[in-house]
Design a protein around this motif. Sequence first.
Motif, PDB file in Angstrom:
ATOM      1  N   ILE A 246       0.836  -1.201   0.000  1.00 33.14           N
ATOM      2  CA  ILE A 246       0.000   0.000   0.000  1.00 33.14           C
ATOM      3  C   ILE A 246       0.869   1.248   0.000  1.00 33.14           C
ATOM      4  CG2 ILE A 246      -1.656   1.330   1.374  1.00 33.14           C
ATOM      5  CD1 ILE A 246      -2.886  -1.311   2.261  1.00 33.14           C
ATOM      6  N   GLY A 247       1.916   1.252   0.821  1.00 32.29           N
ATOM      7  CA  GLY A 247       2.820   2.391   0.847  1.00 32.29           C
ATOM      8  C   GLY A 247       3.487   2.632  -0.502  1.00 32.29           C
ATOM      9  N   TYR A 248       3.931   1.553  -1.149  1.00 25.66           N
ATOM     10  CA  TYR A 248       4.568   1.692  -2.457  1.00 25.66           C
ATOM     11  C   TYR A 248       3.566   2.173  -3.497  1.00 25.66           C
ATOM     12  CZ  TYR A 248       7.108   0.501  -6.717  1.00 25.66           C
ATOM     13  OH  TYR A 248       7.719   0.565  -7.945  1.00 25.66           O
ATOM     14  N   TYR A 249       2.375   1.612  -3.468  1.00 23.80           N
ATOM     15  CA  TYR A 249       1.345   2.026  -4.424  1.00 23.80           C
ATOM     16  C   TYR A 249       0.993   3.505  -4.221  1.00 23.80           C
ATOM     17  CZ  TYR A 249      -3.035   2.090  -7.034  1.00 23.80           C
ATOM     18  OH  TYR A 249      -4.028   2.400  -7.924  1.00 23.80           O
ATOM     19  N   ASN A 250       0.813   3.902  -2.963  1.00 23.40           N
ATOM     20  CA  ASN A 250       0.526   5.309  -2.678  1.00 23.40           C
ATOM     21  C   ASN A 250       1.639   6.216  -3.194  1.00 23.40           C
ATOM     22  OD1 ASN A 250      -1.813   4.519  -1.389  1.00 23.40           O
ATOM     23  ND2 ASN A 250      -0.988   4.747   0.678  1.00 23.40           N
ATOM     24  N   TRP A 251       2.875   5.792  -2.981  1.00 21.46           N
ATOM     25  CA  TRP A 251       4.022   6.600  -3.411  1.00 21.46           C
ATOM     26  C   TRP A 251       4.027   6.782  -4.923  1.00 21.46           C
ATOM     27  CZ3 TRP A 251       8.682   4.516  -5.808  1.00 21.46           C
ATOM     28  CH2 TRP A 251       9.652   5.513  -6.044  1.00 21.46           C
TER      29      TRP A 251
ATOM     30  N   LEU B  32       2.138   7.723   2.576  1.00 22.04           N
ATOM     31  CA  LEU B  32       1.107   7.821   3.610  1.00 22.04           C
ATOM     32  C   LEU B  32      -0.187   8.456   3.118  1.00 22.04           C
ATOM     33  CD1 LEU B  32       3.346   8.965   6.616  1.00 22.04           C
ATOM     34  CD2 LEU B  32       2.715   6.640   5.941  1.00 22.04           C
ATOM     35  N   VAL B  33      -0.239   8.830   1.846  1.00 23.22           N
ATOM     36  CA  VAL B  33      -1.427   9.517   1.312  1.00 23.22           C
ATOM     37  C   VAL B  33      -2.089   8.636   0.267  1.00 23.22           C
ATOM     38  CG1 VAL B  33      -2.289  11.538   0.097  1.00 23.22           C
ATOM     39  CG2 VAL B  33      -0.421  11.775   1.742  1.00 23.22           C
ATOM     40  N   LEU B  34      -3.344   8.272   0.533  1.00 29.58           N
ATOM     41  CA  LEU B  34      -4.096   7.451  -0.400  1.00 29.58           C
ATOM     42  C   LEU B  34      -4.512   8.271  -1.623  1.00 29.58           C
ATOM     43  CD1 LEU B  34      -6.505   5.711   2.152  1.00 29.58           C
ATOM     44  CD2 LEU B  34      -4.572   4.632   0.994  1.00 29.58           C
TER      45      LEU B  34
ATOM     46  N   ASN C  11     -10.317  13.446  -2.841  1.00 27.07           N
ATOM     47  CA  ASN C  11     -11.253  14.065  -1.913  1.00 27.07           C
ATOM     48  C   ASN C  11     -10.859  15.510  -1.616  1.00 27.07           C
ATOM     49  OD1 ASN C  11     -13.567  13.817  -0.143  1.00 27.07           O
ATOM     50  ND2 ASN C  11     -12.124  13.891   1.561  1.00 27.07           N
ATOM     51  N   GLN C  12      -9.574  15.737  -1.407  1.00 28.66           N
ATOM     52  CA  GLN C  12      -9.101  17.091  -1.117  1.00 28.66           C
ATOM     53  C   GLN C  12      -9.211  18.005  -2.326  1.00 28.66           C
ATOM     54  OE1 GLN C  12      -5.126  16.281   0.285  1.00 28.66           O
ATOM     55  NE2 GLN C  12      -5.792  15.881   2.387  1.00 28.66           N
ATOM     56  N   THR C  13      -9.096  17.440  -3.509  1.00 28.92           N
ATOM     57  CA  THR C  13      -9.102  18.247  -4.722  1.00 28.92           C
ATOM     58  C   THR C  13     -10.518  18.632  -5.146  1.00 28.92           C
ATOM     59  OG1 THR C  13      -7.091  17.137  -5.473  1.00 28.92           O
ATOM     60  CG2 THR C  13      -8.360  18.348  -7.141  1.00 28.92           C
ATOM     61  N   TYR C  14     -11.466  17.708  -4.992  1.00 26.46           N
ATOM     62  CA  TYR C  14     -12.792  17.913  -5.574  1.00 26.46           C
ATOM     63  C   TYR C  14     -13.930  17.979  -4.560  1.00 26.46           C
ATOM     64  CZ  TYR C  14     -10.335  16.428  -9.830  1.00 26.46           C
ATOM     65  OH  TYR C  14      -9.458  16.324 -10.865  1.00 26.46           O
ATOM     66  N   MET C  15     -13.890  17.158  -3.529  1.00 28.66           N
ATOM     67  CA  MET C  15     -15.039  17.014  -2.635  1.00 28.66           C
ATOM     68  C   MET C  15     -15.123  18.171  -1.647  1.00 28.66           C
ATOM     69  SD  MET C  15     -16.869  14.189  -3.129  1.00 28.66           S
ATOM     70  CE  MET C  15     -17.545  13.712  -1.538  1.00 28.66           C
ATOM     71  N   THR C  16     -16.344  18.590  -1.362  1.00 31.42           N
ATOM     72  CA  THR C  16     -16.566  19.611  -0.338  1.00 31.42           C
ATOM     73  C   THR C  16     -17.462  19.106   0.786  1.00 31.42           C
ATOM     74  OG1 THR C  16     -18.491  20.519  -1.508  1.00 31.42           O
ATOM     75  CG2 THR C  16     -16.331  21.448  -2.048  1.00 31.42           C
ATOM     76  N   THR C  17     -18.148  18.007   0.549  1.00 31.20           N
ATOM     77  CA  THR C  17     -18.994  17.430   1.582  1.00 31.20           C
ATOM     78  C   THR C  17     -18.260  16.280   2.265  1.00 31.20           C
ATOM     79  OG1 THR C  17     -20.039  16.075  -0.135  1.00 31.20           O
ATOM     80  CG2 THR C  17     -21.181  18.070   0.549  1.00 31.20           C
ATOM     81  N   PRO C  18     -18.580  16.002   3.532  1.00 31.80           N
ATOM     82  CA  PRO C  18     -17.835  14.985   4.283  1.00 31.80           C
ATOM     83  C   PRO C  18     -18.192  13.572   3.858  1.00 31.80           C
ATOM     84  CG  PRO C  18     -19.598  15.879   5.630  1.00 31.80           C
ATOM     85  CD  PRO C  18     -19.581  16.686   4.375  1.00 31.80           C
TER      86      PRO C  18
END
Length: 557
Positions: free
Chosen positions: A275-280, A287-289, A295-302
């Motif tokens: 998972i870490g390698y894929y995320n990288w 550490l970032v999926l 979600n950070q780029t487009y989503m505004t609702t939780p």
Amino acid sequence: MFSYFSSMDAVWVLCIIGVCFFPTIGDSWFSRVERFGARIATRKSLSVFLIVVLAIVARLCFLGIDPVPVPQVHDEFSYLLAGDTFAHGRLTNPTHPMWMFFDTFHVNQHPTYMSKYPPAQGAVLALGERLGNPWIGVLLSVGAMCGAILWMLQGWLPARWALLGASLVLLRFGLFNYWVDSYWGGAVAALGGALVMGAIPRILRRQRPRDALLLGLGAGILANSRPFEGFVLCFTVACFLGVWLVRSGRPPWRTTLPRFILPVSAMLILTVAFIGYYNWRVSGNPLVLPFTINNQTYMTTPLFVWQKARAPLQYANQQFSDFYNGDNRSYWVLWFQSGPWSLLEHLVNEIGSFLYAYLWPQFFVLLIAIPCVLRDRKMRFPFAQSLFCVLASLTGIWFWPHYLAPLTATVFLLVVQALRHLRRWKFAGSPVGIGLSRVIVLFSVAMIPFHAVEAIRNPDSLSLFVTRMPERAAIAAQLEAMPGQQLVIVRYSDDHSPHEEWVYNAADIDHAKIVWAREIPDVDTQPLLDYFRGRTVWVVEPDASPPRLAPYSVNSE
């Protein structure tokens, strides 16, 4: 569709009433079938193989009336992008220079061009693509799911009951269900949950490293398919096994350490490393999926009830604004900003969706056997796990039945155990339970031809949605048959539904036969035309009636 299921519900009620008066009807025929199934079930490995083959062959038999599905939902296209990427031997794709024109739902454009979703479903679709069609991967995953659930049930139940339970799963999710009739997933996560739950009774009995490895493999599949729901399920398993390890009378550490703890730990370490390698590779940070980036780029609702909404964002195109600032936000406001009664109604709807997808109508009668199931000490953990996982899912803003796919094997373990108790039930000396248990199974089988007839009458009945964008597939086929490469500029009207998105592309955009691009108001398309010089350029208007494809010219803007 509603009238069809209402009639089926009426038939079901009549069957229940009838069997209460004639519980032993057809006893000789049912007994022969049960003895035949019991003989097959005793050969456990053969049973697993046969259920896998049966799931695949049975679905193929209905291709004439239920053909290979056409993707229509945002999520499906996103998963197909992941599958196409993996099929070409890559974990992700570089950001395209013209990415603004290709930006679309549930796909990251930065720092790389890739699906936002975990990779397990994409890996299945990649296997299918390499075999000729991504749907082949879906079909194989459904077969593997049925086999894994049978293996899981064999660890908890007598062999003949385990075979029955896996057969019910096949009938429920392997035919005329969106798990097999779309690219949205469900079977992969159910496979992971079955491996985890199937390993538990075997570990408790024998502490074999093989079973510990399978538990770790199942956890890895869950982490890469349904991370949140998979974590919740694995959390319950970790608590259960933790109590087993520390209680008095447990196996000694010299046994559990090499046979259980080390193999599980090794698989979990490999999972975290992957998972870490894929995320990288996809997001540039171990550490970032990719999901978090999107979600950070487009989503505004939780995503969860404890989170807060962000202020609306400004987007380059109207479709994103309509979807993220419009539909998504109005849904969130309707249920979570309109008072406690709206929230309660939302929670009831989610529970109802789960019960309908997994239990309605024939398994609902088994609820009367729940008190008997709870008296079985071995069933208390699966029941508690089911309750905990369902409650945890209620904390999410969105819900579809396949979100709880990791719980499938556990749910059908409880279904079969309830059937066993129901079968022994007598009323005034009459073996009503035998009749009820038989009619439940018979009704599960009898629903298949009714579904087949409904599929012929109304193909949309096979989907969660009325068929969207059938013209996109038709236009794509038309362009595929033409010589040379094509560039299609999609021109939406102001009132276009953001749920009908045409702009989805292959992993290798530059070498794709067809490239779909978004026309963005006030953004010059000339750089796009210059970049793809040499392609035949078209403009498509999805909101025309019918959608219109025409040669593109600057004057047509």
